[in-house]
Enzyme design. Structure first.
Site, mmCIF file in Angstrom:
data_model
loop_
_atom_site.group_PDB
_atom_site.id
_atom_site.type_symbol
_atom_site.label_atom_id
_atom_site.label_comp_id
_atom_site.label_asym_id
_atom_site.label_seq_id
_atom_site.Cartn_x
_atom_site.Cartn_y
_atom_site.Cartn_z
ATOM 1 N N CYS A 264 0.870 -1.169 0.000
ATOM 2 C CA CYS A 264 0.000 0.000 0.000
ATOM 3 C C CYS A 264 0.906 1.217 0.000
ATOM 4 O O CYS A 264 2.089 1.110 0.333
ATOM 5 C CB CYS A 264 -0.927 0.012 1.207
ATOM 6 S SG CYS A 264 -2.312 1.151 0.959
ATOM 7 N N CYS B 147 -0.054 4.352 1.454
ATOM 8 C CA CYS B 147 -0.431 5.411 2.402
ATOM 9 C C CYS B 147 0.678 5.759 3.397
ATOM 10 O O CYS B 147 0.859 6.921 3.756
ATOM 11 C CB CYS B 147 -1.725 5.063 3.121
ATOM 12 S SG CYS B 147 -1.729 3.469 3.961
ATOM 13 N N LYS C 93 -12.034 -4.998 1.666
ATOM 14 C CA LYS C 93 -11.537 -4.143 2.742
ATOM 15 C C LYS C 93 -12.486 -2.958 2.865
ATOM 16 O O LYS C 93 -12.670 -2.196 1.914
ATOM 17 C CB LYS C 93 -10.121 -3.669 2.400
ATOM 18 C CG LYS C 93 -9.566 -2.681 3.404
ATOM 19 C CD LYS C 93 -8.098 -2.411 3.148
ATOM 20 C CE LYS C 93 -7.571 -1.346 4.093
ATOM 21 N NZ LYS C 93 -6.154 -1.063 3.842
ATOM 22 N N ARG D 297 -10.987 7.599 3.090
ATOM 23 C CA ARG D 297 -10.690 6.546 2.118
ATOM 24 C C ARG D 297 -11.945 5.963 1.466
ATOM 25 O O ARG D 297 -11.918 4.915 0.874
ATOM 26 C CB ARG D 297 -9.923 5.413 2.808
ATOM 27 C CG ARG D 297 -8.633 5.825 3.492
ATOM 28 C CD ARG D 297 -7.646 4.670 3.511
ATOM 29 N NE ARG D 297 -6.593 4.782 4.501
ATOM 30 C CZ ARG D 297 -5.575 5.636 4.455
ATOM 31 N NH1 ARG D 297 -5.493 6.520 3.460
ATOM 32 N NH2 ARG D 297 -4.647 5.626 5.394
ATOM 33 N N LYS E 31 -11.621 -7.725 5.794
ATOM 34 C CA LYS E 31 -11.073 -6.846 6.824
ATOM 35 C C LYS E 31 -11.981 -5.663 7.056
ATOM 36 O O LYS E 31 -12.415 -5.079 6.064
ATOM 37 C CB LYS E 31 -9.705 -6.368 6.315
ATOM 38 C CG LYS E 31 -9.052 -5.317 7.140
ATOM 39 C CD LYS E 31 -7.761 -4.927 6.507
ATOM 40 C CE LYS E 31 -7.220 -3.748 7.280
ATOM 41 N NZ LYS E 31 -6.156 -3.100 6.589
#
Ligand code: PBG
Length: 343
Positions: free
Chosen positions: A120, A122, A215, A237, A268
């Site tokens: 990822c 971020c 997710k 997000r 998740k």
């Protein structure tokens, strides 16, 4: 008085009987332990909102990896806190990036521990979003678009396809460093296909992909963002992670990721989404993972610290529920503690 025909309590009378008829069991082989790696030497800094979880420098992460393995937990997932952040997430794909360095160090010391790399951007982006950010058409510049903390989602966009290239580059770099399983958690469309193609072109055909397929845009990630220093600097997000209300869409995400080449898929968070885990288990045949996320851990820890619940009991019950719902693999901050109790 007619005698009862069915007496379920007969099989609950003592622990040997209960154990014999038990339908679900936890084993440490199913656990994956998350580790947060930061720059420096000898650093072991506790995360305020996650007591018992630390930011560790590479040397300390190796010690943690060794302990994890010695408890019978077969795998760790690595998250990196880079020295510097920028707008192309250099720290994610640089060959000397923090996760790449940690992977090499762990592989030298604990070669049989499975390493998952969370893919990822971020943690590595100055703005904290999981993809490349551009001012939306019409907005003059990104600076103006996002200057205010309350910037509207219409002022900027998280660009899908430009992000795929960086995710693919990150995946190849991690696999070359020794990461065993690539785990994309960004939620861009088409990332599994893009990553699979890049891995194959780099002759990394044996590296499997565990996609964070479903997710959700969840409040339960709060403590993680402190641990990984990855909170978005503006907006949220919700334009890439899933709406918590959607179960059918989760099935589509999962099916698409499998079509694109995911070898395993993840749901998740875990406990608030047990229905999603159960539905996925019915529907697909690939190995299924669930992530018991930071907020789930923090809630249990907080209540236990107040003596409102029995920590160990709730820890094991929460993990068992995730297993019962259908997840065979569980990513959890409790991996080490639960393994200790199971041994
Ligand atoms: C990276 C990532 C996040 C988590 C795992 N990978 C945070 C997020 O999406 O904001 C959350 C894990 C946790 O809360 O324990 N995108």
């Amino acid at each position: 008085m007619p005698f009862p025909v069915t007496r379920l309590r007969r099989l609950r009378r003592n622990e040997p009987l209960r154990s014999m008829v038990r339908e679900t069991r936890l084993t440490p082989e199913a656990f994956v332990y998350p580790i947060f790696v930061c720059p420096g030497q000898g650093v072991r800094k506790e995360v305020r909102s996650m007591p018992g979880v630390f930011n560790l420098s590479v040397d300390e992460a190796v010690k943690e990896a060794r302990e994890t393995y010695s408890l019978g937990v077969p795998a760790v997932i690595l998250f990196g806190l880079p020295e510097k952040k920028d707008e192309v997430a250099t720290g994610a794909w640089a060959d000397d990036g923090i996760v790449q360095q940690t992977t090499r160090a762990i592989k030298r010391e604990v070669p049989n521990l499975i390493i998952l790399g969370d893919v990822c951007l971020c943690e590595y982006m100055s703005h904290g979003h999981c993809g490349v950010v551009r001012p939306a058409s019409g907005a003059q510049s990104l600076g103006a678009a996002v200057a205010a903390p309350g910037a509207a989602v219409t002022d900027y966009e998280i660009v899908n396809d430009a992000t795929l290239e960086l995710l693919a580059r990150t995946s190849v770099s991690l696999a070359r460093a020794g990461v065993d399983i690539i785990a994309p958690s960004d939620m861009m469309d088409g990332r599994v296909a893009a990553i699979r193609k890049a891995l194959d072109e780099a002759r990394l055909t044996n590296t499997p992909i565990l996609s964070y397929a479903a997710k959700f845009a969840s409040g339960f990630y709060g403590p993680f963002r402190e641990a990984a220093d990855s909170a978005p600097q503006f907006g949220d997000r919700r334009s890439y992670q899933m709406d918590p209300a959607n179960l059918r869409e989760a099935m589509r995400e999962i099916e698409l990721d499998i079509e694109e080449g995911a070898d395993m898929i993840m749901i998740k968070p875990a406990m608030p989404y047990l229905d999603v885990i159960a539905a996925a288990r019915e529907r697909v045949d690939v190995p299924l993972a669930a992530y018991q996320v930071s907020g789930e851990y923090a809630m249990i820890e907080a209540a236990a610290r107040n003596n409102w619940i029995d920590r160990d009991r709730v820890m094991m019950e929460s993990l068992l529920s995730i297993r019962r719902a259908g997840a065979s693999i569980i990513l959890t901050y409790y991996a080490k503690d639960a393994a200790r109790l199971l041994s």
